[in-house]
Design an enzyme around this catalytic site. Structure first.
Site, short mmCIF file in Angstrom:
data_model
loop_
_atom_site.label_atom_id
_atom_site.label_comp_id
_atom_site.label_asym_id
_atom_site.label_seq_id
_atom_site.Cartn_x
_atom_site.Cartn_y
_atom_site.Cartn_z
CD GLU A 30 -2.86 -1.24 2.33
OE1 GLU A 30 -2.29 -1.45 3.41
OE2 GLU A 30 -4.09 -1.12 2.21
CD GLU A 44 -3.27 -6.31 3.81
OE1 GLU A 44 -3.22 -7.06 2.81
OE2 GLU A 44 -2.70 -5.21 3.84
#
Ligand code: 3HC
Ligand code: NAI
Length: 699
Positions: A105, A125
């Protein structure tokens, strides 16, 4: 400026270097450090563009998972990414190792990305029961399109640099020195006046989404990741990227992230992440204890387990002898190994060249003398003490000093085996699970005299052969099989009382197990448990409850899948269990014989009785010190027995329910069903003290 983030200039380019070992996780200090370095780079008049690079073995491997149990601390990662995106000078991320989760990210917040050829990029995740929480689900679809992005995010599986480049996730691959490559790229950005490309502004790919894309993905992941919430929520986030403006999408993602982070599934999955890593930390085997190198190996017994164990060594590039007692048995064992590998080639899991390599590493032999130089020998002959002793006496005579002598026994006393050698310190149990080339669990059985070096070696080996090693003590069945007995026994009582085998299996499958206990017994072979029960018959207390349904099934020659019938019947070539009227009738006859009137049982009762039977035995194991920590038991059940990861293992699950509640139910079962349900003293003690298994350490 903090030590873990430093700014320097190389010619025209400012370099922000991060150094937060071991994996550059985005701790609060690192987040603050990045912001500070960006400000410094912006203020440095000599810097025309910036490169963000990491020291050590990897680019940022994600948010700091240890922070998730604490209240969010400012600045959260999204603020860091806003700073990167808003930088007046182009920022180029230089990726090596793994850019994972918050790491990717962060890279997506940069204007360009350059990767080393060996780098991997991913948003894992979901493996922690989460969705990306710092814009990954909004930026990745904008950069590479929602279909590919959703696959990466919902599967959690990273892509390699080449694939990332093909997808447009990275802009260039830097052969040679990564920093030099990234600086050259940054100079090009300046010289060619390339735009400060903000991924958030790329709208093209999130328009005109193919019809049915998200329905298809939801159905695919409902099947692939049965019972897991986060892949579904991740798909919701990617869909939001195609429906909402960037900032609204980010808000949606953040809501879902925070909902997930406090949910039971994420807590359970994070527990397993850390438990798996904690398992190899043995209090009295510190880093100063040197593991022995394992360069050559040997396996005795080319049967079901021996062949699979040999494959593990070959897969790790370790040459291995495989021995059996006759040429025919050896040939048979090698044939199975070859077939397994051939199926890997057919399925595209390995190339012909790799096939030749691994087959070349497995050397069939009938002569123990070939083992003289082996660094390790794993015995996998019949489960009979006398035979094992004969084998170990031979090994003791032939193997070089220091050779690891391991037994794959599932029930026998490792100390008794060790005692028949002159070097009990070199004897250890390495309990692989079937199929040994597939199952990730390795119980490492510590004998009374096993040396610390041997334990360190066993853990190193488990890493080399890509297994999760867990240390256990000597007892009948060690941890996994000892717990499975009361679990399977309870499932038989449930059948005796009125449940159909398929109801018991379905209830536990719906709970999240890979399969129910009857199907599992059919897979493992019903004769295994039958033999054990026959052995135990002599010492079984007369007043102890006993159910003989499984024995009667075995008496019919039905040993499970291998004989085409057991609790279920199986069509040739098909592993799907089919309910069988023969078994229904057999069960009815047993109930009649014992004057048991079948009652209807709820799925809730089935799950409670089977799972709490595991938990109660787990508590005894913990108290006896057979397992070092309750999290070790959880790891064993996840990797060896198909316990659902999203429930964190049996002990963590019990903690989640609350030990007071579990204890109360166990007491009720004790009253209703008798002595086998006597509550484990540790369960009682912790329940009454309001404590959890997870925090328990033996004095
Ligand atoms: N946070 C905190 N600690 C971490 C961590 C993380 N993200 N990743 C790894 N660690 C710790 C491990 O617990 C271990 O600690 P220990 O030595 O005390 O046991 C140590 O770092 C080394 O880890 P490994 O033993 O796993 O090292 P490997 O080299 O085998 O693997 C890895 C490296 C592939 C990076 C692996 O550690 C990994 O997969 N880490 C997790 C990656 C991940 O899930 N990232 C996403 C996090 S969630 C997130 O980013 C949310 C965001 O969207 C907001
Ligand atoms: P198996 O019967 O499939 O294989 C045993 C092999 O050992 C046979 O090929 C046999 O010919 C050979 N053998 C027997 N005596 C020998 C000797 N003296 N010298 C050389 N070879 C000899 O048995 P399996 O299932 O592979 O089990 C082996 C061991 O692994 C047992 O201790 C068992 O308890 C353990 N184990 C089995 C698991 C399973 O699911 N099958 C799981 C975990 C452990």
């Amino acid at each position: 400026m903090s030590e873990i983030a430093t700014y320097r200039r190389e010619g025209r380019i400012g370099v922000i270097a991060l150094n937060n070992p071991p994996v550059n996780a985005l701790s609060l200090a690192l987040r603050k450090g990045i912001i500070a370095c960006l400000a410094e780079g912006a203020a440095d008049a000599g810097a025309e563009a910036l490169v963000l690079i990491c020291e050590g073995r990897t680019f940022i491997a994600g948010a700091d998972i240890t922070e998730f149990d604490r209240p969010p601390m400012d600045p959260f990662l999204d603020i860091v990414i806003e700073h990167l995106e808003a930088s007046p000078k182009a920022v180029v991320a230089a990726i090596h190792g793994t850019a994972l989760g918050g790491g990717l990210e962060t890279a997506l917040g940069c204007h360009y990305r350059v990767a080393a050829p060996s780098a991997k990029c991913g948003l894992p995740e979901v493996s922690l029961g989460l969705v990306p929480g710092a814009g990954g689900t909004q930026r990745l679809p904008r950069l590479i399109g929602p279909a590919d992005a959703a696959q990466i995010i919902a599967s959690g599986v990273p892509v390699n640099a080449k694939k990332a480049h093909d997808l447009g996730l990275v802009d260039a691959i830097a052969e040679g020195d990564l920093l030099a490559g990234a600086i050259a790229f940054a100079e090009r950005v300046v010289d060619e006046k390339m735009p400060l490309r903000k991924v958030r502004d790329l709208e093209e790919k999130v328009k005109n989404v193919p019809e049915g894309l998200f329905e298809g993905l939801r159905a695919e992941f409902a099947q692939k990741q049965r019972g897991f919430n986060s892949p579904q929520r991740a798909i919701d986030c990617v869909e939001a990227a195609t429906q909402l403006p960037m900032d609204a999408g980010l808000k949606r993602e953040r809501e879902i992230f925070f909902e997930a982070v406090t949910g039971d599934q994420s807590k359970a999955q994070r527990h397993i992440f850390f438990s798996e890593r904690a398992a190899s930390k043995i209090p009295d085997v510190g880093k100063e204890i040197q593991a022995q190198p394992i360069k050559t190996a040997a396996v005795v017994g080319a049967g079901t387990m021996g062949g699979g164990i040999a494959m593990n060594f070959a897969n790790a590039g370790i040459p291995v002898y495989l021995l059996d007692s006759t040429p025919e048995l050896l040939e048979k064992g090698m044939g199975i190994v070859r077939k397994n590998y051939e199926s890997g080639v057919k399925k595209g899991r390995m190339t012909e060249v790799q096939f030749e390599q691994v087959m070349g590493l497995i050397r069939p032999t009938l002569a123990y003398e070939d083992f003289a130089n082996a660094d390790i020998v794993v015995e996998a002959v019949f489960e009979e003490m006398e035979i094992k002793k004969q084998v170990f006496e031979k090994l003791d005579a032939i193997c070089k000093p220091g050779c690891v002598l391991a037994t794959n026994t599932s029930t026998l006393d490792v100390n008794e085996i060790a005692a028949c050698t002159k070097r009990p310190e070199s004897v250890i149990g390495l309990h692989f699970f079937s199929p040994a080339n597939v199952m990730k669990l390795l119980e490492i059985v510590r004998g009374a005299k096993t040396s610390k070096e041997l334990i360190a070696t066993a853990f190193e080996l488990s890493k080399a052969i890509k297994k999760v090693g867990v240390l256990v003590g000597v007892c009948d069945g060690f941890v996994g099989n000892r717990m499975v007995h009361p679990y399977v026994r309870e499932s038989m009582f449930l059948v005796e009382e009125g449940a159909a085998p398929e109801q018991v299996d379905q209830a536990l499958y719906d709970f999240g197990f890979a399969m129910g206990p009857c199907a599992m017994s059919d897979l493992a072979g019903l004769d295994v448990g039958w033999r054990i029960r026959k052995r135990q018959a002599a010492t079984r207390p007369l007043d102890e409850r006993y159910c003989d349904i499984a024995d009667k099934i075995c008496e019919l020659g039905r040993y499970g899948q291998k004989t085409g019938a057991g609790w279920y019947r199986y069509e040739p070539g098909n592993r799907a269990p089919q309910p069988d009227p023969v078994v229904t009738e057999l069960i009815a006859a047993v109930r009649r014989e014992n004057s048991i009137e079948a009652r209807s049982l709820s799925n809730e009762e089935i799950v409670e009785r089977c799972v709490y039977a595991l938990v109660n035995e787990g508590a005894r194991i913990l108290e006896e010190g057979i397992a070092l920590r309750s999290s070790d038991i959880d790891v064993i059940y996840i990797y060896g027995y198909g316990f659902p990861v999203f429930r964190g293992g049996p002990m963590f699950y019990a903690d989640t329910i609350g030990l007071d509640k579990v204890y109360a139910r166990v007491c009720e079962f004790h009253k209703q069903h008798g002595g086998l349900w006597a509550p484990a003293p540790l369960l009682k003690e912790l329940a009454e003290a309001g404590k959890r298994f997870t925090d328990y350490r033996r004095a």
